[in-house]
Design an enzyme around this catalytic site. Structure first.
Site: not given
Ligand code: GLA
Length: 383
Positions: A149, A204
């Protein structure tokens, strides 16, 4: 003197020659699996992950091609005095190696999550400065897939930050699929193929058909962001429009089916994000439809293009191997619509959800009645 020139040349080589390509030979078709985040967030534990691995086998998902069981954020709590990453001892009392062994004993593969910055998105320790140590640890645990990430990256440069972990994984000596997650911020489709096997293209996803908001993007919003990205993807390097929301409460059955169809048309990684232990048969049927998964997994690795855009309705076309193509007829609107596609050179037209061949009208046009928020998906074999 000779030695001096040689060292200058060696130095020049490392400075001038760009970062090495990934070339790990993995993910030649988009990876399939399950990830904890969409449904469970931080509520992860070894019990949950084991049960999900069990369900992946008993539900038939493993047989349908799903492999990776991925723990997302929140499995880690701190670093010890030697800098080793420490898993949550209450939630993972048997340790991560034992969990990986369990997943492998089911014939599945094991995935884990970290972050290129100093902390993860839930402020657990990130890998910044510990890349090689973490990669060695993952290899020792038997990790097969790393989602990486981009939270808490401060002034870090994105490409070099991800390249360090790519090199660390390579040095650790275990084949590990490398999943980049900068949410499309720095156009990873332009540089991602040298570094990872897949890269997120957007913020997301959330379990909503058509919406934007703090919680994330809906299925339609993400689809709209994929339109021009097909040319960057192919075997070993995929656009990732984020994990599946199929079967999660915010989507109707028809919307789940449409979402799955579209992700398969996009040659997307298919990471289920629902509770596999309790999914009803109709959701299981969506996730395991062999004819639709075959479109996603086609060896050509082409992503669908939007061939027609009529506003409320769209036609997507994905070239497939074997002189054939898949068509996704999408109705974005709240009422049923007829969508027609000329298919004059078709030898066979097969409805991939009804599992039956269709007859074209005499003029060689497919006319499909598409319910609201739905996709009719067909495979066409050409003359
Ligand atoms: C980010 C990623 C998500 C998930 C969260 C976890 O938002 O894009 O897919 O992995 O972090 O905290």
């Amino acid at each position: 003197m000779k030695r001096f020139i040689l060292s200058i040349l060696t130095l020049l080589f490392f400075v001038v020659v760009p970062a090495r390509a990934l070339e790990n030979g993995m993910a030649l078709t988009p990876p399939l699996g399950w990830n904890s985040w969409n449904r469970f967030g931080c509520d992860v534990s070894e019990k949950l992950i084991k049960e999900m691995a069990d369900a992946m086998v008993t539900s038939g998902m493993k047989d349908a091609g799903y492999q990776y069981v991925v723990i997302d954020d929140c499995w880690q709590v701190r670093r010890d005095d030697q800098g080793n990453i420490v898993p949550d001892p209450e939630r993972f009392p048997s340790g991560i190696k034992a969990l990986g062994d369990y997943i492998h004993s089911k014939g599945l593969k094991f995935g884990i999550y970290s972050d290129a910055g100093t902390g993860t998105c839930q402020n657990r320790p990130g890998s910044r400065g510990y890349e090689f140590q973490d990669a060695r640890q993952y290899a020792a645990w038997g990790v097969d897939y790393l989602k990486y990430d981009w939270c808490n990256h401060s002034t870090q440069e994105v490409k070099s930050s991800y390249a360090i972990m790519r090199d660390a994984l390579k040095a650790a000596g275990r084949p590990i699929v490398f999943s980049l997650c900068d949410w499309g911020l720095e156009e990873p489709w332009k540089w991602g193929a040298d570094i990872g096997n897949l890269w997120r293209t957007t913020e997301d996803i959330t379990d909503c058909w058509d919406c934007t908001g703090l919680a994330g993007l809906g299925v339609m919003q993400i689809l709209d962001l994929e339109v021009d990205l097909g040319r960057f993807a192919g075997p070993g390097h995929w656009n990732d429009p984020d994990m599946l929301e199929v079967g999660n409460p915010g989507l109707s059955l028809e919307e789940s089916r449409a979402h799955f169809s579209l992700w398969c048309m996009l040659a997307a990684p298919l990471m289920a994000g629902n509770d596999l232990r309790t999914m009803p048969p109709e959701i299981r049927e969506i996730l395991t439809n062999p004819e639709v998964i075959a479109v996603d997994q086609d060896p050509l690795g082409r992503q669908a293009v939007k061939a027609r855009d009529y506003g409320d309705t769209e036609v997507w076309r994905k070239e497939l191997s074997g002189h054939s193509a898949a068509y996704g007829l999408l109705n974005r609107s709240d009422t049923p619509k007829e969508i027609s596609v000329p298919l004059r050179s078709a030898k066979q037209v097969r409805d991939l959800w009804k599992h039956q061949d269709l007859r074209l009208s005499a003029d060689g046009v497919l006319r499909a009645n598409v319910p609201a928020h739905a996709v009719v998906m067909v495979k066409v074999v050409r003359e």
